[in-house]
Write a protein that holds these residues in place. Structure first.
Motif, PDB file in Angstrom:
ATOM      1  N   GLY A 193      42.717  -1.593  57.891  1.00 35.71           N
ATOM      2  CA  GLY A 193      43.898  -1.088  57.196  1.00 35.71           C
ATOM      3  C   GLY A 193      43.542  -0.357  55.911  1.00 35.71           C
ATOM      4  N   LEU A 194      42.238  -0.175  55.668  1.00 32.40           N
ATOM      5  CA  LEU A 194      41.792   0.445  54.415  1.00 32.40           C
ATOM      6  C   LEU A 194      41.240   1.845  54.673  1.00 32.40           C
ATOM      7  CD1 LEU A 194      39.719  -2.602  53.113  1.00 32.40           C
ATOM      8  CD2 LEU A 194      41.996  -1.930  52.324  1.00 32.40           C
ATOM      9  N   LYS A 195      41.017   2.577  53.570  1.00 35.31           N
ATOM     10  CA  LYS A 195      40.322   3.863  53.647  1.00 35.31           C
ATOM     11  C   LYS A 195      38.913   3.672  53.106  1.00 35.31           C
ATOM     12  CE  LYS A 195      43.570   7.568  53.608  1.00 35.31           C
ATOM     13  NZ  LYS A 195      43.886   8.839  53.053  1.00 35.31           N
ATOM     14  N   LEU A 196      37.970   4.469  53.592  1.00 33.63           N
ATOM     15  CA  LEU A 196      36.608   4.399  53.046  1.00 33.63           C
ATOM     16  C   LEU A 196      36.592   5.058  51.673  1.00 33.63           C
ATOM     17  CD1 LEU A 196      34.538   5.306  56.219  1.00 33.63           C
ATOM     18  CD2 LEU A 196      34.294   3.191  54.913  1.00 33.63           C
ATOM     19  N   HIS A 197      36.001   4.374  50.686  1.00 28.65           N
ATOM     20  CA  HIS A 197      35.975   4.937  49.332  1.00 28.65           C
ATOM     21  C   HIS A 197      34.587   5.393  48.907  1.00 28.65           C
ATOM     22  CE1 HIS A 197      40.102   4.351  48.321  1.00 28.65           C
ATOM     23  NE2 HIS A 197      40.061   3.111  48.774  1.00 28.65           N
ATOM     24  N   ASN A 198      33.576   4.597  49.255  1.00 30.54           N
ATOM     25  CA  ASN A 198      32.233   4.888  48.752  1.00 30.54           C
ATOM     26  C   ASN A 198      31.290   5.420  49.811  1.00 30.54           C
ATOM     27  OD1 ASN A 198      32.536   3.664  45.990  1.00 30.54           O
ATOM     28  ND2 ASN A 198      33.088   1.925  47.272  1.00 30.54           N
ATOM     29  N   TYR A 199      31.637   5.206  51.075  1.00 32.11           N
ATOM     30  CA  TYR A 199      30.674   5.510  52.119  1.00 32.11           C
ATOM     31  C   TYR A 199      30.470   7.018  52.271  1.00 32.11           C
ATOM     32  CZ  TYR A 199      27.843   4.583  56.154  1.00 32.11           C
ATOM     33  OH  TYR A 199      26.777   4.494  57.008  1.00 32.11           O
ATOM     34  N   PRO A 200      29.205   7.477  52.314  1.00 29.76           N
ATOM     35  CA  PRO A 200      28.957   8.920  52.455  1.00 29.76           C
ATOM     36  C   PRO A 200      29.263   9.405  53.866  1.00 29.76           C
ATOM     37  CG  PRO A 200      26.908   7.690  51.979  1.00 29.76           C
ATOM     38  CD  PRO A 200      27.959   6.687  52.267  1.00 29.76           C
ATOM     39  N   LEU A 201      30.306  10.208  53.995  1.00 27.06           N
ATOM     40  CA  LEU A 201      30.702  10.741  55.303  1.00 27.06           C
ATOM     41  C   LEU A 201      30.482  12.241  55.348  1.00 27.06           C
ATOM     42  CD1 LEU A 201      34.099   9.044  56.203  1.00 27.06           C
ATOM     43  CD2 LEU A 201      31.895   8.711  57.315  1.00 27.06           C
ATOM     44  N   PHE A 202      29.763  12.707  56.319  1.00 25.35           N
ATOM     45  CA  PHE A 202      29.508  14.137  56.486  1.00 25.35           C
ATOM     46  C   PHE A 202      30.620  14.716  57.348  1.00 25.35           C
ATOM     47  CE2 PHE A 202      27.016  17.770  58.289  1.00 25.35           C
ATOM     48  CZ  PHE A 202      26.700  18.360  57.080  1.00 25.35           C
ATOM     49  N   THR A 203      31.510  15.460  56.723  1.00 21.33           N
ATOM     50  CA  THR A 203      32.658  15.994  57.462  1.00 21.33           C
ATOM     51  C   THR A 203      32.325  17.374  58.030  1.00 21.33           C
ATOM     52  OG1 THR A 203      33.531  17.109  55.513  1.00 21.33           O
ATOM     53  CG2 THR A 203      34.247  14.834  55.875  1.00 21.33           C
ATOM     54  N   PHE A 204      33.168  17.865  58.910  1.00 22.95           N
ATOM     55  CA  PHE A 204      32.963  19.208  59.470  1.00 22.95           C
ATOM     56  C   PHE A 204      33.075  20.256  58.353  1.00 22.95           C
ATOM     57  CE2 PHE A 204      34.311  22.771  62.414  1.00 22.95           C
ATOM     58  CZ  PHE A 204      33.037  22.956  62.913  1.00 22.95           C
ATOM     59  N   LYS A 205      33.925  19.959  57.369  1.00 23.36           N
ATOM     60  CA  LYS A 205      34.071  20.835  56.210  1.00 23.36           C
ATOM     61  C   LYS A 205      32.743  20.909  55.436  1.00 23.36           C
ATOM     62  CE  LYS A 205      37.233  20.661  52.564  1.00 23.36           C
ATOM     63  NZ  LYS A 205      38.344  19.881  51.988  1.00 23.36           N
ATOM     64  N   ASP A 206      32.109  19.752  55.276  1.00 24.27           N
ATOM     65  CA  ASP A 206      30.783  19.723  54.629  1.00 24.27           C
ATOM     66  C   ASP A 206      29.805  20.603  55.392  1.00 24.27           C
ATOM     67  OD1 ASP A 206      31.285  17.900  52.553  1.00 24.27           O
ATOM     68  OD2 ASP A 206      30.981  16.175  53.869  1.00 24.27           O
ATOM     69  N   GLN A 207      29.834  20.454  56.715  1.00 25.24           N
ATOM     70  CA  GLN A 207      28.905  21.199  57.564  1.00 25.24           C
ATOM     71  C   GLN A 207      29.071  22.706  57.361  1.00 25.24           C
ATOM     72  OE1 GLN A 207      28.867  19.600  61.476  1.00 25.24           O
ATOM     73  NE2 GLN A 207      26.963  20.617  61.991  1.00 25.24           N
ATOM     74  N   LEU A 208      30.319  23.145  57.305  1.00 26.99           N
ATOM     75  CA  LEU A 208      30.583  24.572  57.115  1.00 26.99           C
ATOM     76  C   LEU A 208      30.221  25.015  55.701  1.00 26.99           C
ATOM     77  CD1 LEU A 208      33.959  24.990  59.020  1.00 26.99           C
ATOM     78  CD2 LEU A 208      31.649  25.484  59.819  1.00 26.99           C
ATOM     79  N   PHE A 209      30.563  24.189  54.714  1.00 31.27           N
ATOM     80  CA  PHE A 209      30.262  24.521  53.323  1.00 31.27           C
ATOM     81  C   PHE A 209      28.752  24.711  53.125  1.00 31.27           C
ATOM     82  CE2 PHE A 209      28.993  22.989  49.059  1.00 31.27           C
ATOM     83  CZ  PHE A 209      29.564  23.998  48.303  1.00 31.27           C
ATOM     84  N   TYR A 210      27.982  23.745  53.624  1.00 34.08           N
ATOM     85  CA  TYR A 210      26.535  23.824  53.426  1.00 34.08           C
ATOM     86  C   TYR A 210      25.906  24.950  54.252  1.00 34.08           C
ATOM     87  CZ  TYR A 210      26.861  19.702  50.540  1.00 34.08           C
ATOM     88  OH  TYR A 210      27.170  18.832  49.532  1.00 34.08           O
ATOM     89  N   ALA A 211      26.559  25.279  55.373  1.00 33.86           N
ATOM     90  CA  ALA A 211      26.085  26.423  56.151  1.00 33.86           C
ATOM     91  C   ALA A 211      26.229  27.693  55.317  1.00 33.86           C
ATOM     92  CB  ALA A 211      26.869  26.545  57.445  1.00 33.86           C
ATOM     93  N   LEU A 212      27.383  27.815  54.645  1.00 34.33           N
ATOM     94  CA  LEU A 212      27.625  28.985  53.801  1.00 34.33           C
ATOM     95  C   LEU A 212      26.684  29.017  52.601  1.00 34.33           C
ATOM     96  CD1 LEU A 212      31.522  29.097  53.868  1.00 34.33           C
ATOM     97  CD2 LEU A 212      29.949  30.761  54.874  1.00 34.33           C
ATOM     98  N   MET A 213      26.286  27.835  52.134  1.00 34.27           N
ATOM     99  CA  MET A 213      25.358  27.749  51.007  1.00 34.27           C
ATOM    100  C   MET A 213      23.922  28.069  51.435  1.00 34.27           C
ATOM    101  SD  MET A 213      26.971  27.111  48.279  1.00 34.27           S
ATOM    102  CE  MET A 213      28.372  28.030  48.826  1.00 34.27           C
TER     103      MET A 213
END
Ligand SMILES: [Zn+2]
Length: 355
Positions: A193-213
């Motif tokens: 019933g909780l949301k993850l707060h600290n865990y490092p999650l690699f999102t698809f947005k991250d994948q695209l952002f770092y691709a652009l970088m």
């Protein structure tokens, strides 16, 4: 049941044509793309782009054989300046700890260790056991990916070196594992019933952002170099300590691979590693089948006080993955194909998630 004439797979896990299965096809395709001259060119580029920086590449270590051999080769033979990352989930085998410490010290490299938030991490693992799906070890992979990219970006590093080797590790059949950030969030949320707060999650947005970088993920083993002699030399240098079977440098990974997957889901990951070695001619089919016949044992005392709780969750039920939310990668298949061609995401990612 139809079997692949070449490797160990049958049609329950792979589609098989007349001569071989789709994973043998993938192996041949990767072998065709493997060009040691290209590796030389990539190493030159890594040095060029990082010549004025303290680090020119980043790599993760686990104390296991692949990442250790890669780090050793990068420093001693390619003369690279890696920043090393370790994701400590509190389940390192003692032998792995020795290997990591000795390697970092002998090579004189800088290593950043990320420690998980233990309460959240334990709850996340429990959620995956409770969920009744065969993906219990994927939160570790996705966290490592996130930490590597975030740290690379922070230090202006353009290259991530990855120790995957298709000739010894192969590719996990579709359906055996699934991973994406949305899915992990969903499993965690439905359990707690909780949301993850600290865990490092690699999102698809991250994948695209770092691709652009322009951060690239390179798998040097795929290009082919004298891995065996590097491995032997590395082992001598640090008085290598053996931790048992493949990927058993981490107790949790060992628990999932040697107990949870075979006992609950009928998945024996050794067939993936053994099939890869058959394809690359390191083992004969008969030798591999002989190894596969030996039952893998797991020593539950390694789990300490968590053993009882974990087993209770394991025995609850099985579920279909569709019970949880996921990304729809197929929707982005053209974009992902381009990213794979640009070597921003591994080609195997495209084959597995988009085809
Ligand atoms: Zn095959």
């Amino acid at each position: 049941m139809k079997e692949c004439p070449r490797c160990l797979f049958d049609e329950s896990i792979a589609s098989i044509s007349e001569n071989q299965c789709e994973y043998c096809d993938l192996h041949d395709q990767l072998e065709l793309q493997a060009n040691p001259h290209e590796l030389k060119h990539i190493i030159k580029m890594i040095k060029y782009k990082g010549h004025d920086k303290k680090y020119d590449c980043i790599m993760g270590i686990s104390g296991g054989i692949d990442s250790s051999t890669l780090l050793f080769t990068a420093v001693r033979y390619w003369d690279l300046k890696p920043l090393v990352i370790h994701f400590d989930n509190n389940w390192n085998a003692p032998e792995a700890m020795h290997n990591m410490r000795a390697l970092v010290e002998k090579l004189g490299v800088d290593c950043i260790t990320y420690n998980v938030n233990k309460a959240e991490y334990d709850r996340l693992n429990d959620a995956f056991l409770w969920a009744g799906i065969p993906d219990a070890d994927i939160p570790n992979d996705i966290a490592m990916t996130k930490l590597m990219y975030d740290t690379a970006y922070k230090y202006g590093i353009k290259y991530i070196l990855n120790g995957h080797d298709f000739r010894t590790e192969g590719s996990t059949p579709k359906g055996w594992t699934y991973m994406d950030a949305k899915y992990i969030e969903s499993v965690y949320n439905k359990y707690s019933g909780l949301k993850l707060h600290n865990y490092p999650l690699f999102t698809f947005k991250d994948q695209l952002f770092y691709a652009l970088m322009g951060i690239k993920n390179v798998r040097p083993f795929h290009y082919g170099f004298d891995r065996e002699s590097m491995e032997a030399e590395m082992k001598r240098l640090i008085n290598w300590q053996d931790y048992g079977g493949k990927h058993c440098e981490n107790v949790y990974t060992e628990f999932v691979g040697s107990f949870l997957l075979p006992e609950k889901f009928g998945i024996d990951k050794r067939i993936v590693y053994l099939a890869a070695q058959v394809r690359s001619g390191k083992l004969s089919k008969e030798e591999a089948m002989e190894q596969l016949k030996q039952k893998s044992e797991f020593d539950f005392t390694k789990l300490g006080a968590s053993a009882e709780r974990m087993l209770r969750l394991v025995n609850l039920h099985k579920r279909d993955r569709s019970f949880f939310d996921k990304y729809d990668f197929k929707k982005y298949k053209h974009l992902i194909w381009i990213l794979a061609k640009l070597k921003v995401v591994p080609y195997t990612f495209y084959v597995k998630y988009c085809k």
